[in-house]
Enzyme design. Structure first.
Site, PDB file in Angstrom:
ATOM      1  N   TYR A 286      14.835  34.733   7.879  1.00 56.82           N
ATOM      2  CA  TYR A 286      16.234  34.749   8.037  1.00 56.82           C
ATOM      3  C   TYR A 286      16.720  33.466   8.811  1.00 56.82           C
ATOM      4  O   TYR A 286      17.487  32.952   8.255  1.00 56.82           O
ATOM      5  CB  TYR A 286      17.005  36.060   8.274  1.00 56.82           C
ATOM      6  N   GLU A 293      18.849  25.604   5.652  1.00 51.81           N
ATOM      7  CA  GLU A 293      20.081  25.498   5.011  1.00 51.81           C
ATOM      8  C   GLU A 293      21.100  24.405   5.858  1.00 51.81           C
ATOM      9  O   GLU A 293      21.925  23.443   5.545  1.00 51.81           O
ATOM     10  CB  GLU A 293      21.134  26.762   4.916  1.00 51.81           C
TER      11      GLU A 293
END
Length: 399
Positions: A286, A293
């Protein structure tokens, strides 16, 4: 005596729409039962109060009835049901006021008018509820349909992300680093499909199909689709960068464990290895996904500044040019804030799952523990002095 007509004992009761007659004759076969001109005619060979003989009787009803009696034979009696033409309560059964000697109330089925009305209303309500359930579907049917729908959705997503994961893995082992730069053109169509389909998860949470919180699901959907459709999809310069490989690979790795876990949950299966992977793999992946990103957004800022795409100028008298990169910088701040919130939500879910599992394990252990305690309370000390209690416990458990 030969011409004497034998009549059986007949017991009767009524409801608003039908009459019940019970004829006390045993071992009856092929009785002659009919209604003509509102008179019930009965004749049958059977064993009654006068032994095994032919018994018969005739009853003229108080009001009109339907001329199609229904009867059922048992070993001890004949049950006859007659439908009234109008649903109403009768003050007596026969047209003649004086009750025939062979006729008596059937107290096993007898109800007064008020009780019969309550019974009638209860039956009507039961029929309405049954029709309502048939039109809406029973709770068991709805639950089965929901589980089937969720199972198919998770299966489709699992297959889609598995295809992406396997495709990228194989290409990496064959082409090495060269596969980084054409990842978008290879798997983008499948990623578009999976991410657009992921909107179903937020809809399911919003309408109550699943118990997932709506806001975290929506944040993840919007965040990924922003990267996919805006950062990668609208800028060809970004589609050839290596960061696309890492973003797509991390997304697909997380989902090939998440969707099978939910898929098996729909059919009440618990695979411990998969459960462990579901709540463990995300811990490193995660933050790595958020970092990838963020890198893609940072790399896109000079590209958007150079092309001027999505930039605009405020109207007169301000006339200030607002670059899209300004919103990207705000997005970077929100990305880490939302990532922190989502990670806290996942940790909370993990804690809840572990607590539930611990409770189930404790319940399964308490049963044998109580039996062992009862065992010791029954036998007292070990019968053999040199045998340790732990050996007896092991023997008890194995046996």
């Amino acid at each position: 005596m030969e011409n004497q007509v034998l009549t059986p004992h007949v017991y009767w009761a009524q409801r608003h729409h039908e009459l019940y007659l019970r004829v006390e004759l045993s071992d009856v076969q092929n009785p002659a039962i009919s209604i003509t001109e509102n008179v019930l005619h009965f004749k049958a060979q059977g064993h009654g109060a006068k032994g095994d003989n032919v018994y018969e009787f005739h009853l003229e009803f108080l009001d009109l009835v339907k001329p199609e009696p229904v009867y059922k034979l048992t070993q001890r009696q004949v049950n006859i049901t007659v439908q009234k033409k109008e649903s109403q309560w009768w003050e007596r059964l026969t047209k003649q006021e004086k009750r025939p000697l062979f006729l008596a109330p059937d107290f096993d089925r007898w109800l007064d008018e008020s009780d019969a009305e309550m019974e009638l209303r209860a039956k009507e309500e039961e029929q309405l509820n049954k029709l309502r359930l048939e039109s809406q579907g029973s709770p068991e049917t709805l639950t089965s349909l929901k589980k089937g729908y969720l199972f198919m959705y998770n299966l489709v997503q699992f297959l889609g992300f598995s295809w992406i994961f396997v495709n990228m893995t194989v290409r990496f082992f064959i082409l090495g680093k060269e596969s980084f730069y054409d990842t978008f053109h290879t798997v983008a169509d499948m990623m578009y499909f999976c991410q657009m389909l992921a909107a179903v998860e937020s809809i399911n949470a919003a309408i109550g199909v699943t118990k997932s919180p709506v806001v975290p699901s929506l944040f993840q959907l919007l965040g990924r689709n922003f990267i996919l459709f805006i950062i990668f999809g609208t800028m060809e310069e970004m589609q050839n960068k290596a960061v696309v490989f890492f973003v797509f690979y991390i997304w697909s790795t997380v989902e090939i464990f998440r969707y099978p876990f939910y898929m098996l949950s729909c059919i009440d299966m618990d695979w411990k290895v998969l459960t462990w992977l579901r709540y463990t793999v995300w811990i490193p992946l995660y933050p790595m996904g958020c970092l990838a990103e963020a890198v893609s957004v940072i790399q896109s800022i000079p590209v958007f500044n150079e092309t001027g795409r999505f930039s605009f100028t405020l109207p007169y008298p301000v006339k200030i040019k607002v670059r899209f990169s300004f919103f990207l910088q705000i997005y970077l701040i929100l990305l880490f804030l939302v990532a922190d919130s989502l990670s806290r939500g996942i940790v909370t879910e993990v804690v809840i799952q572990l607590a539930a599992r611990k409770k189930a394990i404790k319940a399964s252990v308490q049963g044998p523990a109580r039996r062992q305690k009862a065992f010791y309370l029954t036998i007292g000390k070990p019968p053999i002095p040199h045998v340790k209690p732990c050996l007896l416990i092991n023997f008890y458990i194995k046996s």
